[in-house]
Scaffold this active site. Structure first.
Site, PDB file in Angstrom:
ATOM      1  N   ASP A 136       0.830  -1.209   0.000  1.00 36.29           N
ATOM      2  CA  ASP A 136       0.000   0.000   0.000  1.00 36.29           C
ATOM      3  C   ASP A 136       0.860   1.252   0.000  1.00 36.29           C
ATOM      4  O   ASP A 136       1.574   1.531   0.962  1.00 36.29           O
ATOM      5  CB  ASP A 136      -0.902   0.012   1.233  1.00 36.29           C
ATOM      6  CG  ASP A 136      -2.041  -0.988   1.130  1.00 36.29           C
ATOM      7  OD1 ASP A 136      -2.744  -0.970   0.101  1.00 36.29           O
ATOM      8  OD2 ASP A 136      -2.228  -1.780   2.068  1.00 36.29           O
ATOM      9  N   MET A 153       0.831   5.220   0.063  1.00 39.14           N
ATOM     10  CA  MET A 153      -0.033   6.347   0.429  1.00 39.14           C
ATOM     11  C   MET A 153       0.779   7.626   0.493  1.00 39.14           C
ATOM     12  O   MET A 153       1.933   7.618   0.945  1.00 39.14           O
ATOM     13  CB  MET A 153      -0.694   6.094   1.782  1.00 39.14           C
ATOM     14  CG  MET A 153      -1.414   4.765   1.885  1.00 39.14           C
ATOM     15  SD  MET A 153      -2.258   4.612   3.464  1.00 39.14           S
ATOM     16  CE  MET A 153      -2.548   2.836   3.499  1.00 39.14           C
ATOM     17  N   MET A 210      -2.455   4.591  -3.512  1.00 36.44           N
ATOM     18  CA  MET A 210      -3.448   5.494  -2.933  1.00 36.44           C
ATOM     19  C   MET A 210      -2.831   6.887  -2.927  1.00 36.44           C
ATOM     20  O   MET A 210      -2.501   7.448  -1.890  1.00 36.44           O
ATOM     21  CB  MET A 210      -3.837   5.029  -1.529  1.00 36.44           C
ATOM     22  CG  MET A 210      -4.695   3.777  -1.554  1.00 36.44           C
ATOM     23  SD  MET A 210      -5.030   3.151   0.092  1.00 36.44           S
ATOM     24  CE  MET A 210      -3.762   1.889   0.208  1.00 36.44           C
ATOM     25  N   MET A 236     -12.603  -1.578  -2.383  1.00 37.45           N
ATOM     26  CA  MET A 236     -12.225  -1.320  -0.996  1.00 37.45           C
ATOM     27  C   MET A 236     -13.398  -1.652  -0.063  1.00 37.45           C
ATOM     28  O   MET A 236     -14.515  -1.187  -0.276  1.00 37.45           O
ATOM     29  CB  MET A 236     -11.815   0.145  -0.809  1.00 37.45           C
ATOM     30  CG  MET A 236     -10.523   0.541  -1.519  1.00 37.45           C
ATOM     31  SD  MET A 236      -9.068  -0.421  -0.998  1.00 37.45           S
ATOM     32  CE  MET A 236      -8.958   0.010   0.749  1.00 37.45           C
ATOM     33  N   GLY A 284      -6.685   4.097   3.881  1.00 38.55           N
ATOM     34  CA  GLY A 284      -5.836   4.973   4.661  1.00 38.55           C
ATOM     35  C   GLY A 284      -5.170   4.271   5.827  1.00 38.55           C
ATOM     36  O   GLY A 284      -3.992   4.481   6.082  1.00 38.55           O
ATOM     37  N   PHE A 285      -5.923   3.436   6.523  1.00 40.40           N
ATOM     38  CA  PHE A 285      -5.365   2.771   7.707  1.00 40.40           C
ATOM     39  C   PHE A 285      -5.809   1.317   7.767  1.00 40.40           C
ATOM     40  O   PHE A 285      -6.936   0.982   7.365  1.00 40.40           O
ATOM     41  CB  PHE A 285      -5.807   3.489   8.987  1.00 40.40           C
ATOM     42  CG  PHE A 285      -5.259   4.882   9.117  1.00 40.40           C
ATOM     43  CD1 PHE A 285      -4.004   5.101   9.676  1.00 40.40           C
ATOM     44  CD2 PHE A 285      -5.971   5.973   8.650  1.00 40.40           C
ATOM     45  CE1 PHE A 285      -3.487   6.384   9.780  1.00 40.40           C
ATOM     46  CE2 PHE A 285      -5.458   7.262   8.740  1.00 40.40           C
ATOM     47  CZ  PHE A 285      -4.214   7.474   9.312  1.00 40.40           C
ATOM     48  N   GLY A 286      -4.934   0.451   8.304  1.00 34.95           N
ATOM     49  CA  GLY A 286      -5.280  -0.948   8.497  1.00 34.95           C
ATOM     50  C   GLY A 286      -6.112  -1.125   9.760  1.00 34.95           C
ATOM     51  O   GLY A 286      -6.302  -0.206  10.553  1.00 34.95           O
ATOM     52  N   GLY A 287      -6.611  -2.352   9.946  1.00 40.44           N
ATOM     53  CA  GLY A 287      -7.309  -2.690  11.178  1.00 40.44           C
ATOM     54  C   GLY A 287      -8.752  -2.226  11.276  1.00 40.44           C
ATOM     55  O   GLY A 287      -9.344  -2.255  12.352  1.00 40.44           O
ATOM     56  N   ASP A 332     -10.136  -5.412  -0.187  1.00 42.36           N
ATOM     57  CA  ASP A 332      -9.106  -5.006   0.766  1.00 42.36           C
ATOM     58  C   ASP A 332      -9.773  -4.285   1.929  1.00 42.36           C
ATOM     59  O   ASP A 332     -10.419  -3.254   1.732  1.00 42.36           O
ATOM     60  CB  ASP A 332      -8.112  -4.077   0.053  1.00 42.36           C
ATOM     61  CG  ASP A 332      -6.974  -3.619   0.949  1.00 42.36           C
ATOM     62  OD1 ASP A 332      -6.931  -4.023   2.124  1.00 42.36           O
ATOM     63  OD2 ASP A 332      -6.116  -2.856   0.459  1.00 42.36           O
ATOM     64  N   GLY A 333      -9.604  -4.856   3.128  1.00 40.72           N
ATOM     65  CA  GLY A 333     -10.105  -4.196   4.330  1.00 40.72           C
ATOM     66  C   GLY A 333     -10.968  -5.098   5.185  1.00 40.72           C
ATOM     67  O   GLY A 333     -12.013  -5.561   4.737  1.00 40.72           O
ATOM     68  N   GLY A 334     -10.512  -5.383   6.394  1.00 38.65           N
ATOM     69  CA  GLY A 334     -11.325  -6.135   7.345  1.00 38.65           C
ATOM     70  C   GLY A 334     -11.472  -7.614   7.047  1.00 38.65           C
ATOM     71  O   GLY A 334     -12.381  -8.264   7.563  1.00 38.65           O
ATOM     72  N   GLY A 380      -4.542  -8.398   6.370  1.00 37.06           N
ATOM     73  CA  GLY A 380      -3.493  -7.754   7.153  1.00 37.06           C
ATOM     74  C   GLY A 380      -3.255  -8.450   8.476  1.00 37.06           C
ATOM     75  O   GLY A 380      -2.546  -9.449   8.547  1.00 37.06           O
TER      76      GLY A 380
END
Length: 216
Positions: free
Chosen positions: A33, A35, A66, A135, A140-143, A173-175, A195
């Site tokens: 990623d 950014m 990104m 997405m 912008g942020f993981g977790g 991508d995400g969660g 992640g």
């Protein structure tokens, strides 16, 4: 289901070793990623870091830009060893021109869309893409928590790909975790970026194997 570990979740002090760990654990590709603290409110790493990391794995480097002006930096990321480059439809660069630039370097082009962007935005470009990245969190942020309502977009894109008899992959991508990956798989996702689900457990191979088994 292919698993692409998100290096955003790794221990940056052992970046190379973390890539080797994911490679040995059975990752299908490495998700990197990038950014710029402008397009998204976070700053990560750029092409020089990716170039240094390239020697740690032969697996495809899946570079997710990104950034506000991806077109300006395509050559840099291709030179750094990217195999796939995804950039956002919401960025400031011309989409057709950016795809053409990626293709000219024999790298696989992919388009990414944020949660508020409708699926139909990617339809005009599908015949030129290797992959579409939907997405499932705000980039912008993981977790962050998985947004299950994004699966309707996955289904719409999958239907359009089938209707036009194209060979385009869908990535989310995400969660992604053990409690969400089946939902993604059922909607037609081909590649899941994971992640903390793969980096946090001590046994990364077991974590990746379990995620894949849940999709069978």
């Amino acid at each position: 289901m292919q698993i692409a570990p998100s290096l955003l979740s790794c221990d940056f002090s052992k970046f190379g070793a973390e890539i080797e760990r994911m490679d040995k654990a059975g990752a299908d590709m490495m998700h990197l990623d990038v950014m710029d603290a402008h397009f998204v409110p976070n700053l990560t790493f750029g092409a020089p870091i990716i170039k240094k990391l390239r020697k740690y794995s032969d697996k495809p480097f899946d570079v997710h830009l990104m950034i506000s002006e991806p077109l300006r930096y395509i050559d840099d990321f291709c030179d750094a060893g990217a195999d796939i480059i995804s950039f956002h439809t919401e960025s400031d660069s011309d989409i057709e021109e950016t795809i053409s630039k990626i293709e000219s370097r024999n790298v696989k082009p992919a388009l990414a869309i944020k949660p508020n962007t409708p699926a139909e935005v990617v339809f005009p470009y599908l015949d030129r893409l290797y992959m579409v990245l939907v997405m499932t969190v705000e980039p912008g942020f993981g977790g962050q928590s998985f947004m299950a309502d994004m699966m309707s977009k996955v289904e719409a894109i999958k239907a359009e790909i089938k209707k036009r008899n194209l060979d385009v992959l869908i990535q989310v991508d995400g969660g992604i975790a053990k409690d969400t990956i089946k939902t993604a798989s059922d909607a037609g996702v081909d590649i899941c970026v994971a992640g903390t689900a793969v980096f946090k457990p001590e046994d990364a191979k077991q974590a990746i194997d379990e995620l894949k088994a849940l999709c069978e």
